[in-house]
Motif scaffolding. Structure first.
Motif, PDB file in Angstrom:
ATOM      1  N   PHE A 128      18.284  29.722  60.795  1.00 34.06           N
ATOM      2  CA  PHE A 128      19.541  30.304  60.328  1.00 34.06           C
ATOM      3  C   PHE A 128      19.198  31.510  59.475  1.00 34.06           C
ATOM      4  N   THR A 129      19.731  32.662  59.838  1.00 32.91           N
ATOM      5  CA  THR A 129      19.487  33.874  59.057  1.00 32.91           C
ATOM      6  C   THR A 129      20.584  34.004  58.008  1.00 32.91           C
ATOM      7  N   ASP A 130      20.198  33.841  56.777  1.00 32.12           N
ATOM      8  CA  ASP A 130      21.132  33.716  55.660  1.00 32.12           C
ATOM      9  C   ASP A 130      21.338  35.070  54.984  1.00 32.12           C
ATOM     10  N   LEU A 143      15.975  31.836  57.377  1.00 30.37           N
ATOM     11  CA  LEU A 143      15.322  33.139  57.419  1.00 30.37           C
ATOM     12  C   LEU A 143      16.069  34.075  56.476  1.00 30.37           C
ATOM     13  N   ASN A 144      15.682  34.064  55.239  1.00 27.75           N
ATOM     14  CA  ASN A 144      16.336  34.942  54.275  1.00 27.75           C
ATOM     15  C   ASN A 144      15.781  36.345  54.407  1.00 27.75           C
ATOM     16  N   LEU A 204      19.370  40.381  62.675  1.00 30.41           N
ATOM     17  CA  LEU A 204      18.355  40.644  63.690  1.00 30.41           C
ATOM     18  C   LEU A 204      16.985  40.972  63.086  1.00 30.41           C
ATOM     19  N   ARG A 205      16.983  41.746  62.028  1.00 32.18           N
ATOM     20  CA  ARG A 205      15.704  42.139  61.426  1.00 32.18           C
ATOM     21  C   ARG A 205      14.898  40.935  60.927  1.00 32.18           C
ATOM     22  N   PRO A 206      15.495  39.984  60.203  1.00 34.82           N
ATOM     23  CA  PRO A 206      14.719  38.805  59.788  1.00 34.82           C
ATOM     24  C   PRO A 206      14.195  38.003  60.970  1.00 34.82           C
ATOM     25  N   PHE A 207      14.987  37.901  62.044  1.00 30.87           N
ATOM     26  CA  PHE A 207      14.519  37.203  63.239  1.00 30.87           C
ATOM     27  C   PHE A 207      13.316  37.901  63.839  1.00 30.87           C
ATOM     28  N   GLU A 208      13.399  39.220  63.947  1.00 31.12           N
ATOM     29  CA  GLU A 208      12.288  39.973  64.516  1.00 31.12           C
ATOM     30  C   GLU A 208      11.026  39.815  63.678  1.00 31.12           C
TER      31      GLU A 208
END
Length: 279
Positions: free
Chosen positions: A38-40, A66-67, A97-101
């Protein structure tokens, strides 16, 4: 065999469809070691965090947070206090998207093949949520393949004992409290349910306008204008009228006889939302 092995990841928004997909994958492909994330943004509804906690209980494993290394306030300043908008979705790009990448990049660098599972239903047209130039990052659409539609998603969540996130009582959008894709009735309800979040959104908006931003959170009017008593009354009346028209054209669902249609989109039309936030 690929050097880095095979990874399976599934992003959760705190919303209905991605939660149902997590349940579905656990039930239908339990042999897969899926990493849930989860991107928070730090600006989520409290109902989102509560629902993620319940989902963790069902899955029996933690959901990785994913902070982003830089929060909403940082990026707002970076973009000269201009609010994100449907025309400039920097919030999705920088906070989702950036934290996931950043998280998946080392896996790909190690030579892994990464399968990412996205909750596009069979009754939806495919909408691109994430594209990558890396051939080892592969998007899977299990609901599309299995023919799972919106009714199927509800059945999955009810069967798992999860039901819907509590915010579905008053809005459709997951993600940030002040998502610009909200309908005006949802802004009115945000003011009622979470007045402190509404006031923060007003503060951001005033700063943005003072810095020359062409956008307000709600199209065509500021939140100050939207919250005038006569305007709130008008918004409620327009919403009730839409709701009455929908009810007159649809059969009552015996499982939800006293609730308005599940999606605000049913009343106002499908918005081109960001999959990273909304699914």
């Amino acid at each position: 065999m690929n050097k880095g092995g095979t990874k399976h990841v599934l992003g959760l928004s705190g919303g209905r469809d991605s939660a149902a997909l997590a349940v579905y994958m656990r039930q239908h492909e339990p042999e897969l070691d899926i990493e849930y994330f989860f991107t928070d943004t730090g600006k989520e509804l409290p109902e989102v965090y509560e629902y993620l906690g319940r989902l963790e209980g069902f899955l029996g494993k933690p959901i990785l947070r994913l902070n982003p290394d830089r929060d909403f306030d940082f990026w707002l300043k970076h973009y000269n206090d201009f609010l994100p908008s449907p025309q400039a979705r920097w919030c999705t790009r920088q906070l989702k998207l950036r934290p996931f990448e950043q998280w998946v990049r080392p896996m790909l660098a190690d030579g892994a093949t990464v399968y990412t599972y996205v909750a596009i239903r069979s009754d939806e047209e495919y909408r691109e949520g994430y594209s990558s130039k890396n051939d080892n990052l592969i998007v899977r659409l299990p609901f599309k393949q299995a023919g799972v539609d919106k009714a199927g998603v509800l059945e999955i969540l009810e069967g798992a004992g999860l039901g819907l996130p509590r915010y579905y009582e008053w809005r459709t959008r997951s993600g940030c409290t002040f998502c610009f894709f909200q309908q005006k009735i949802e802004w009115v309800r945000l003011r009622e349910r979470h007045p402190e979040a509404f006031e923060q959104a007003k503060s951001y908006e005033k700063d943005a306008v003072a810095h020359g931003s062409p956008f307000t959170w709600s199209q065509g009017e500021s939140l100050d204008e939207l919250e005038r008593p006569e305007r709130i009354e008008q918004i409620r009346a327009e919403h009730d009228s839409r709701l009455a028209r929908i009810h007159s054209k649809t059969q009552v669902n015996p499982l939800r006889p006293d609730r308005e249609p599940l999606d605000i989109d049913d009343l106002y039309g499908q918005a081109k939302v960001c999959l990273a936030c909304h699914k």
